[in-house]
Design an enzyme around this catalytic site. Structure first.
Site, mmCIF file in Angstrom:
data_model
loop_
_atom_site.group_PDB
_atom_site.id
_atom_site.type_symbol
_atom_site.label_atom_id
_atom_site.label_comp_id
_atom_site.label_asym_id
_atom_site.label_seq_id
_atom_site.Cartn_x
_atom_site.Cartn_y
_atom_site.Cartn_z
ATOM 1 N N GLU A 267 64.914 59.922 84.866
ATOM 2 C CA GLU A 267 65.885 60.951 84.497
ATOM 3 C C GLU A 267 67.253 60.498 85.015
ATOM 4 O OE1 GLU A 267 64.717 65.141 85.184
ATOM 5 O OE2 GLU A 267 62.883 64.285 86.003
ATOM 6 N N ARG A 496 52.389 56.846 95.071
ATOM 7 C CA ARG A 496 53.822 56.590 95.270
ATOM 8 C C ARG A 496 54.061 55.671 96.464
ATOM 9 N NH1 ARG A 496 57.092 62.224 95.149
ATOM 10 N NH2 ARG A 496 58.770 60.712 95.275
ATOM 11 N N LYS A 506 67.474 63.723 96.553
ATOM 12 C CA LYS A 506 68.863 63.668 96.063
ATOM 13 C C LYS A 506 69.724 64.739 96.717
ATOM 14 C CE LYS A 506 67.723 63.718 91.602
ATOM 15 N NZ LYS A 506 66.377 63.197 91.366
#
Length: 809
Positions: A267, A496, A506
């Site tokens: 994204e 992950r 973020k």
């Protein structure tokens, strides 16, 4: 049997000791999950905290048997409870006993349970010791000795099966068989020799459609890597992913030519971080390994969060890591096709327009007022709308009739499913925001859950690889493709990559940036890829590191020290060494003239001729590291320069000795050492130290020595917030460092690439002219590179990592 929610199932399985990775695996099978949950509830209350790994495994096995059974072999509640009780109490200890119990229970008619007969048929109470197994194995071998001596170790597989099925050993624990058989065979056959070597013929590569494909069984030792082993090695071949409509596979194979197609779909709403490097490597690397292709696809369905700098940064980072996209695409490229399929969904009565608020949707999904899941789920009041009405309302959404939040398109899925991903997900929402690529054309935008699987289908992705946080999404992913009758890609999930001791969110990084705690999103102390690149970490080092971790379904939570150790090892083999003095003291040699010079030849990397040599001129004035001098006399633990101890200088023929020390009267800090060059006597020094000639020294305006940004391994857990966990010494700036003149040569010829580095599967050719590629090892200090703010007039260095061992003597 009432379906429980994912949260309830997770709690149930956790209560008997299943760990998170196993729970995730179990939850992938909805029927087995429900059966297992029911069996857990049948267990005696006293067993709630005493489950062993073996008991959990046996219970899971029982759930699998029940799941596979035909309707006429269902297990009644009485027997279910009895078998569970016998597992928990240790009466049923093996899979064979559980399978026998299940077969007995499903074959027995009548209401009353004959416990004695049940125990007899399932081996309860029969104890076969290890010695008994050994005696029977030895007896069988002696009875068949001639045959066994002829076939030798080739007989082992058949021998194992025969002995295991001997009636008197039927209820023996399986763990006894192999070691005992091996030991008894060794007694009669001796160690294996050339007679026991089976020469295998090389098989031709397994091919799905005439090309090299994933999961080829004949991978050679040379090809062994993360792409051929573990999670990636077990993936399906092209064309093997099941389809609700098999005819769609034929068209898919025609388009792809039977080659692997993957995609990396970020994204564009922020900068990539270290975790994304694994996703990039998995998707691009897997396709490259199998001679396939990989898309870089921007999932740009939320124009309110996207910005041009994110698009450009993502492209840079993929390129920096050495990967070239087959095509760069955007989800917005497919907005028209996505809209068409949304109407198809509605026409198939699998989509409806909902006007509920966000809170009402949560309540419908069983989310209680306190935010906890597990409440009663109920259908939306708009769910039964007629198809024509839904189409009309959807077109009104498209045409701007509704404001954001007033109407959404939801998928009509399965509210009875234990998976939240089947609870009528949102497919489209109203956003009055222009899109960077489509402008004002659209008033509605598709969600990730609607877009992702369909765009994968449009692009004929063979392996849709994502992290395990999306493992529940696999069901809705496949459901949607089937409902609109398109090719169904195969989503598969891997663990992950996380680095402890840092922040990757973020939102949290934005606070660090906006609060002035760091220099920006590319501050070398952060773990955005932009920051890692600026710090000077080579892309090849990151890829090599990820390869050593491998790919599994478990998350990789790696300590920062382990990551830095891998980077250090990579740099050790690929960077030249220079003499660099971080905190200098001037040394004036009293018995040398001003014009004295002595050329010293020093290898750029000792032991490697490929790096070559350089010359450094020794003269009257030099700089040494402040920590290489101690005023303490008679310190046997300190091997460097002291008033009563001479020291050697790297590649200089003779030692130097201290004559006197000059200090700043105001501070008492040493500013100069007067020394003597011992060229008239041979003195063997205890050690050698680095030095930089004052006449040719290059001044460094700023040397930024970086350390861990946070003090703890988990800054988010700090009771007063992660901002209070910041390490005040995470960046120390030195403003008077000096480096030998050959630094210019290193910069001009960077990146330094030796043949050994090029042989690596993960070698990445870096572009010349970039500051971060000017790496070198500063002796005793660490590995450094130029910062992006550095200029010819103002040299700024960043420490990449420290050296492995600090010098203490």
């Amino acid at each position: 049997m009432v379906s429980a929610s994912v949260e309830e199932l997770t709690k149930s399985f956790s209560s008997i000791g299943f760990e998170e990775p196993k729970i995730k695996e179990i939850l992938k099978n909805q029927k087995v999950s429900s059966i297992l949950d029911h069996l857990v509830k049948l267990a005696p209350p006293s067993s709630s905290t005493t489950w062993t790994k073996q008991e959990r495994s046996l219970l899971h096995n029982l759930a699998g048997l029940i799941n596979k059974a035909s309707p006429n072999k269902s297990l009644n509640e009485q027997y279910s409870k009895l078998i569970v009780e016998y597992i928990v109490n240790g009466n049923l200890k093996t899979n064979l006993q559980v399978e026998s119990a299940y077969k007995y229970a499903t074959a027995t008619t009548g209401a009353a349970i004959d416990v004695k007969d049940f125990e007899k048929q399932t081996g309860v109470g029969i104890v076969i010791t290890e010695d008994q197994v050994r005696d029977r194995v030895a007896k069988y071998i002696q009875e068949n000795l001639e045959t066994i001596q002829t076939e030798r170790y080739k007989s082992v597989p058949g021998l194992f099966a025969i002995i295991k099925n001997l009636p008197e050993l039927k209820w023996a624990e399986p763990k006894y068989f192999k070691p005992i058989i091996d030991q008894e065979l060794l007694k009669v056959l001796g160690p294996k020799d050339e007679r026991d070597v089976i020469k295998k013929e090389k098989k031709k590569s397994s091919k799905a459609t005439g090309t090299k494909t994933a999961s080829t069984a004949t991978t050679t030792a040379k090809e062994r890597s993360m792409f051929t082993e573990g999670f990636l090695g077990d993936l399906h071949r092209v064309g093997e992913n099941p389809q609700a409509y098999p005819e769609l596979m034929k068209e898919h194979l025609k388009v792809t030519g039977g080659k692997v197609r993957t995609r990396f779909p970020p994204e564009p709403n922020g900068y990539l971080h270290i975790g994304h490097s694994k996703a990039i490597m998995v998707n691009f690397g897997f396709a490259k390994h199998w001679d396939g292709v990989c898309y870089l696809r921007f999932d740009d369905t939320n124009p309110e969060a996207e910005a041009p700098e994110y698009f450009e940064s993502i492209k840079r980072m993929v390129d920096w890591l050495g990967f070239k996209p087959w095509k760069v695409t955007y989800s917005s490229d497919y907005f028209d096709r996505l809209y068409e399929l949304a109407e198809v969904l509605i026409e198939n009565d699998k989509g409806y327009i909902c006007h509920c608020t966000a809170e009402e949707i949560k309540r419908g999904r069983g989310i209680r007022e306190d935010g906890t899941p597990g409440g009663e789920r109920r259908a939306c009041v708009h769910r039964a709308r007629p198809i024509k009405e839904n189409l009309l309302e959807f077109r009104k959404m498209r045409d701007g009739h509704y404001k954001p939040g007033a109407a959404i398109l939801r998928m009509k899925q399965n509210l009875e499913s234990p998976s939240p991903q089947m609870w009528d997900l949102i497919a489209y929402r109203v956003l009055n925001a222009p899109h960077p690529r489509t402008g004002d054309k659209w008033k509605i935008y598709p969600t990730y859950d609607f877009t992702h699987c369909l765009v994968d289908s449009f692009e004929n992705i063979t392996h849709s690889l994502c992290t395990t946080e999306f493992y529940l999404s696999r069901e809705s992913y496949e459901w949607l493709c089937d409902q609109v009758h398109v090719y169904r890609p195969a989503q598969r999930e891997y663990g992950r990559l996380n680095i402890t001791g840092t922040i990757l969110s973020k939102r949290k990084i934005a606070k660090l940036v906006n609060g002035g705690y760091v220099r920006g999103w590319n501050d070398p102390r952060l773990f955005t890829l932009e920051a890692i690149r600026r710090r000077g970490i080579p892309p090849g080092a990151i890829l090599s590191f990820i390869n050593t971790l491998g790919v599994t379904t478990n998350d990789s939570n790696i300590q920062l020290v382990r990551f830095e150790s891998a980077i250090r090892k990579y740099l050790e083999d690929t960077t030249p060494r220079l003499m660099f003095v971080l905190d200098p003291i001037e040394v004036v040699i009293d018995n040398l003239t001003e014009d004295y010079s002595e050329s010293c030849v020093i290898p750029y990397r000792p032991g490697s001729k490929e790096f070559g040599d350089r010359t450094v001129v020794f003269g009257k004035k030099i700089y040494i590291e402040r920590s290489d001098f101690s005023e303490k006399v008679g310190d046997k633990e300190f091997f460097r320069l002291t008033p009563d101890q001479p020291v050697g200088l790297i590649r200089v023929p003779h030692t130097i000795s201290v004559k006197s020390v000059q200090k700043d009267p105001a501070t008492g800090k040493i500013i100069r050492i007067i020394a003597h060059y011992n060229n008239d006597v041979k003195i063997k020094p205890k050690t050698f130290i680095q030095w930089v000639p004052e006449k040719y020294a290059l001044k460094v305006s700023e040397t930024r020595v970086y350390d861990q940004l946070f003090k703890s391994e988990n800054p988010a857990a700090h009771p007063e917030g992660y901002l209070n966990d910041i390490n005040p010494e995470s960046e120390i700036v030195y403003k008077n460092s000096v480096i030998e003149p050959n630094f210019k040569h290193v910069v001009e010829n960077s990146p330094w690439v030796v043949d050994d580095a090029k042989k690596s599967e993960f070698y990445v050719a870096e572009k010349k002219g970039c500051k971060e590629i000017c790496r070198f090892q500063a002796m005793r200090v660490g590995y450094f590179t130029l910062d992006i703010e550095s200029t010819d007039e103002k040299v700024i260095l960043n420490r990449i990592v420290s050296l492995k061992d600090s010098v203490s003597k």
